[in-house]
Design a protein around this motif. Structure first.
Motif, PDB file in Angstrom:
ATOM      1  N   ALA A  25      -0.125  -1.509   2.911  1.00 28.66           N
ATOM      2  CA  ALA A  25      -1.179  -0.972   2.043  1.00 28.66           C
ATOM      3  C   ALA A  25      -2.039  -2.088   1.477  1.00 28.66           C
ATOM      4  CB  ALA A  25      -0.552  -0.163   0.905  1.00 28.66           C
ATOM      5  N   ALA A  26      -1.420  -3.225   1.115  1.00 25.67           N
ATOM      6  CA  ALA A  26      -2.178  -4.356   0.589  1.00 25.67           C
ATOM      7  C   ALA A  26      -3.113  -4.926   1.646  1.00 25.67           C
ATOM      8  CB  ALA A  26      -1.217  -5.438   0.079  1.00 25.67           C
ATOM      9  N   ALA A  27      -2.608  -5.050   2.887  1.00 25.27           N
ATOM     10  CA  ALA A  27      -3.438  -5.594   3.954  1.00 25.27           C
ATOM     11  C   ALA A  27      -4.627  -4.675   4.255  1.00 25.27           C
ATOM     12  CB  ALA A  27      -2.596  -5.805   5.212  1.00 25.27           C
ATOM     13  N   VAL A  28      -4.335  -3.370   4.341  1.00 23.36           N
ATOM     14  CA  VAL A  28      -5.425  -2.426   4.636  1.00 23.36           C
ATOM     15  C   VAL A  28      -6.439  -2.402   3.502  1.00 23.36           C
ATOM     16  CG1 VAL A  28      -5.965   0.016   4.987  1.00 23.36           C
ATOM     17  CG2 VAL A  28      -3.997  -1.006   6.137  1.00 23.36           C
ATOM     18  N   SER A  29      -5.950  -2.353   2.262  1.00 22.64           N
ATOM     19  CA  SER A  29      -6.872  -2.304   1.127  1.00 22.64           C
ATOM     20  C   SER A  29      -7.664  -3.597   1.009  1.00 22.64           C
ATOM     21  CB  SER A  29      -6.101  -2.042  -0.163  1.00 22.64           C
ATOM     22  OG  SER A  29      -5.153  -3.072  -0.413  1.00 22.64           O
ATOM     23  N   LEU A  30      -7.048  -4.738   1.342  1.00 16.18           N
ATOM     24  CA  LEU A  30      -7.768  -6.009   1.284  1.00 16.18           C
ATOM     25  C   LEU A  30      -8.883  -6.052   2.323  1.00 16.18           C
ATOM     26  CD1 LEU A  30      -7.981  -8.835   0.053  1.00 16.18           C
ATOM     27  CD2 LEU A  30      -6.328  -9.623   1.749  1.00 16.18           C
ATOM     28  N   ILE A 168      -9.310  -3.774  -8.341  1.00 16.74           N
ATOM     29  CA  ILE A 168      -8.452  -2.774  -8.987  1.00 16.74           C
ATOM     30  C   ILE A 168      -8.026  -1.711  -7.982  1.00 16.74           C
ATOM     31  CG2 ILE A 168      -8.398  -0.971 -10.749  1.00 16.74           C
ATOM     32  CD1 ILE A 168     -10.262  -2.706 -12.431  1.00 16.74           C
ATOM     33  N   ALA A 169      -8.976  -1.282  -7.145  1.00 17.40           N
ATOM     34  CA  ALA A 169      -8.647  -0.272  -6.139  1.00 17.40           C
ATOM     35  C   ALA A 169      -7.617  -0.795  -5.157  1.00 17.40           C
ATOM     36  CB  ALA A 169      -9.915   0.160  -5.404  1.00 17.40           C
ATOM     37  N   ALA A 170      -7.742  -2.074  -4.759  1.00 18.10           N
ATOM     38  CA  ALA A 170      -6.762  -2.663  -3.840  1.00 18.10           C
ATOM     39  C   ALA A 170      -5.387  -2.744  -4.475  1.00 18.10           C
ATOM     40  CB  ALA A 170      -7.227  -4.047  -3.399  1.00 18.10           C
ATOM     41  N   ALA A 171      -5.344  -3.131  -5.759  1.00 15.80           N
ATOM     42  CA  ALA A 171      -4.054  -3.208  -6.454  1.00 15.80           C
ATOM     43  C   ALA A 171      -3.403  -1.830  -6.563  1.00 15.80           C
ATOM     44  CB  ALA A 171      -4.241  -3.822  -7.843  1.00 15.80           C
ATOM     45  N   LEU A 172      -4.198  -0.804  -6.912  1.00 15.59           N
ATOM     46  CA  LEU A 172      -3.657   0.550  -7.009  1.00 15.59           C
ATOM     47  C   LEU A 172      -3.197   1.056  -5.646  1.00 15.59           C
ATOM     48  CD1 LEU A 172      -6.193   2.203  -9.489  1.00 15.59           C
ATOM     49  CD2 LEU A 172      -3.852   1.457  -9.958  1.00 15.59           C
ATOM     50  N   THR A 173      -3.944   0.710  -4.602  1.00 19.63           N
ATOM     51  CA  THR A 173      -3.545   1.126  -3.255  1.00 19.63           C
ATOM     52  C   THR A 173      -2.236   0.468  -2.853  1.00 19.63           C
ATOM     53  OG1 THR A 173      -5.876   1.383  -2.635  1.00 19.63           O
ATOM     54  CG2 THR A 173      -4.273   1.210  -0.850  1.00 19.63           C
ATOM     55  N   THR A 174      -2.097  -0.828  -3.181  1.00 20.24           N
ATOM     56  CA  THR A 174      -0.845  -1.528  -2.870  1.00 20.24           C
ATOM     57  C   THR A 174       0.330  -0.903  -3.610  1.00 20.24           C
ATOM     58  OG1 THR A 174      -2.073  -3.589  -2.533  1.00 20.24           O
ATOM     59  CG2 THR A 174       0.304  -3.761  -2.916  1.00 20.24           C
ATOM     60  N   LEU A 175       0.127  -0.618  -4.908  1.00 23.04           N
ATOM     61  CA  LEU A 175       1.187   0.014  -5.691  1.00 23.04           C
ATOM     62  C   LEU A 175       1.537   1.386  -5.126  1.00 23.04           C
ATOM     63  CD1 LEU A 175       3.039   0.045  -8.149  1.00 23.04           C
ATOM     64  CD2 LEU A 175       1.137   0.955  -9.500  1.00 23.04           C
ATOM     65  N   THR A 176       0.515   2.144  -4.772  1.00 18.08           N
ATOM     66  CA  THR A 176       0.758   3.463  -4.190  1.00 18.08           C
ATOM     67  C   THR A 176       1.517   3.351  -2.871  1.00 18.08           C
ATOM     68  OG1 THR A 176      -1.275   4.293  -5.222  1.00 18.08           O
ATOM     69  CG2 THR A 176      -0.349   5.586  -3.406  1.00 18.08           C
TER      70      THR A 176
END
Length: 483
Positions: A25-30, A168-176
């Motif tokens: 999720a972190a890689a995709v959101s990044l 912020i969106a990337a961090a929330l996506t990683t957490l999710t």
């Protein structure tokens, strides 16, 4: 034996799956955040360039339409109002003109070369510490070039806001992603937990345990294979138990005859010659040893099958006191700490285990010197202390194995089954059997059982039919405090 592995393997499957979901999720959101930021920045910069060029061309047209002489350039520029802190300059015949005295030239040299050649040009530059767009517009009719440098303060603010939102969106996506991985791992491992629980129940003797069938084709294969394995194990253990029972029955019949015959010979050995009396004495001892060995083997065989315990509330101290009395041993051996010492136990099997510990002390430890009973931290311990040679540290894990006879104790005969029965009784009750070094010499054999709920302690003692209550006042204290 657990195979060595790095931190990744020591994390556990659930944590690894959660980490992989979070990392993905972190890689995709990044990637999405960077792509969005780069694309939006490019679009905004092009729009800002286009706006700056249009504004500069309008300003250049205004200068061309309102002046005919270079001496009026400064006055014309002073009359113009531009948004922000834009800078305006006109270059004509080697001279620079501005609305201010002694103007500073912010136009880059690369921009001047293109604009002076007669082409509208633009370039990004720095002006007063900020990013700015510099535009050069040729004015052929005036033999001059108009330059306008516009800071892009609002664009920089917009890009900073966009970067913050994307981070912020990337961090929330990683957490999710991590939470989704944890949930998925829990769901995926749920069948494995069921298999683990079923395996433990089978290990405790609940051989009829089976997994529930499922419509999931992948899990159905596992459930069917496990149930088939469990059924095979149950059939084999039942078959072995029946075989042991049949063998025991077949051996008991001739053994009973042998015991009776030997008993007759033993009672009348005085009528026999001396050599025959010696033979009869040896025969009596071996037949008795054979009888005890057979009983021990049949007892162990019952634990190999699906042993069924008759559990009932029991006061461990009272049971030990009764066992000592039945064995004709002095009550002074018992050293029980105050308390009911409640356990859920099969009384006959627990008493058998205590008798085996006492007999073991008789054979190998010079007799028991104390039998201690105490309860602490949800565990009840029955400890038989002897004053024998003790158990070497390297043998303490093996003395409870079947037929094991080692060290000084092994040289004194015996079948090596008595302590095995103690260990099986402890395991069947959810406890364990251990041996410790006794302070002052000798060994302490420990039968450890989980204590029963204290809320059910009322039936213990007289009401449960266990005899009189026992406390540490029934006998002088021996062996000191509980280890």
């Amino acid at each position: 034996m657990r195979r060595p592995g790095g931190l990744w393997l020591r994390w556990g499957l659930r944590r690894r799956v959660s980490f992989l979901f979070g990392a993905l999720a972190a890689a995709v959101s990044l990637v999405l955040a960077l792509g969005t930021y780069v694309g939006a920045r490019e679009v905004l910069m092009r729009q800002r360039e286009s706006l700056a060029v249009r504004q500069a061309m309008v300003s250049a047209a205004y200068v061309t339409n309102t002046t005919s002489d270079a001496t009026d350039f400064g006055q014309v520029l002073g009359s113009m109002t531009l948004p922000g802190r834009a800078a305006q300059l006109i270059h004509s015949r080697g001279q620079w003109y501005s609305a201010v005295t002694s103007p500073r030239n912010p136009a880059p040299a690369s921009l001047q070369r293109i604009a002076e050649a007669g082409t509208v040009a633009k370039v990004w530059t720095e002006y007063d510490g900020q990013t700015a767009v510099a535009v050069g517009v040729p004015m052929p009719s005036l033999d001059a070039t108009y330059y306008e440098v516009t800071p892009t303060t609002e664009l920089s603010g917009t890009l900073r806001t966009l970067a913050t939102v994307l981070a912020i969106a990337a961090a929330l996506t990683t957490l999710t992603g991590g939470l989704a991985g944890r949930y998925a791992a829990r769901r995926l491992l749920a069948p494995l937990h069921q298999v683990t629980d079923a395996g433990r129940r089978i290990g405790r003797g609940e051989l009829s345990t089976r997994l529930d069938l499922t419509e999931d084709p992948d899990l159905a294969v596992i459930a069917e294979a496990f149930n088939g394995m469990a059924a095979t194990i149950e059939r084999r253990i039942d078959r072995d138990a029946r075989f042991a029972a049949d063998v025991g029955h077949e051996l008991r019949s001739p053994l009973t005859t042998m015991v009776a015959a030997v008993d007759v010979l033993d009672r009348r050995k005085a009528e026999l010659p001396d050599q025959c009396r010696t033979v009869v004495g040896l025969l009596v001892g071996e037949v008795d040893r054979f009888r005890h060995t057979l009983e021990d083997l049949l007892e162990l065989g019952s634990f190999d099958g699906s042993v069924r315990l008759t559990l009932e509330p029991t006061n461990a101290a009272v049971l030990v006191a009764r066992t000592l009395a039945d064995a004709g041993r002095p009550a002074a051996l018992l050293d029980a700490m105050p308390g009911p010492h409640p356990v859920e136990a099969d009384k006959s099997k627990l008493a058998r285990a205590v008798r085996n510990l006492l007999e073991n002390a008789d054979k190998y430890g010079g007799g028991p010197v104390a039998v201690r009973v105490f309860t602490a931290a949800g565990t009840t311990r029955i400890v038989v202390d002897d004053a024998g040679p003790g158990i070497r540290a390297e043998e303490r894990d093996r003395v409870f194995e079947r037929f094991y006879r080692g060290g000084a104790r092994g040289s004194r005969g015996g079948t090596g089954l008595g302590l095995s029965i103690v260990a099986e009784v402890a395991r069947a009750h959810g406890g364990r059997a251990t041996v410790e070094e006794r302070a002052g010499g000798g060994a302490s054999f420990v039968l450890e059982l989980p204590s029963a709920d204290r809320t059910t302690s009322a039936p213990y003692g007289h009401g449960a039919g266990d005899g009189a209550q026992v406390s540490n006042h029934d006998a002088p204290a021996r062996g000191g405090a509980a280890p």
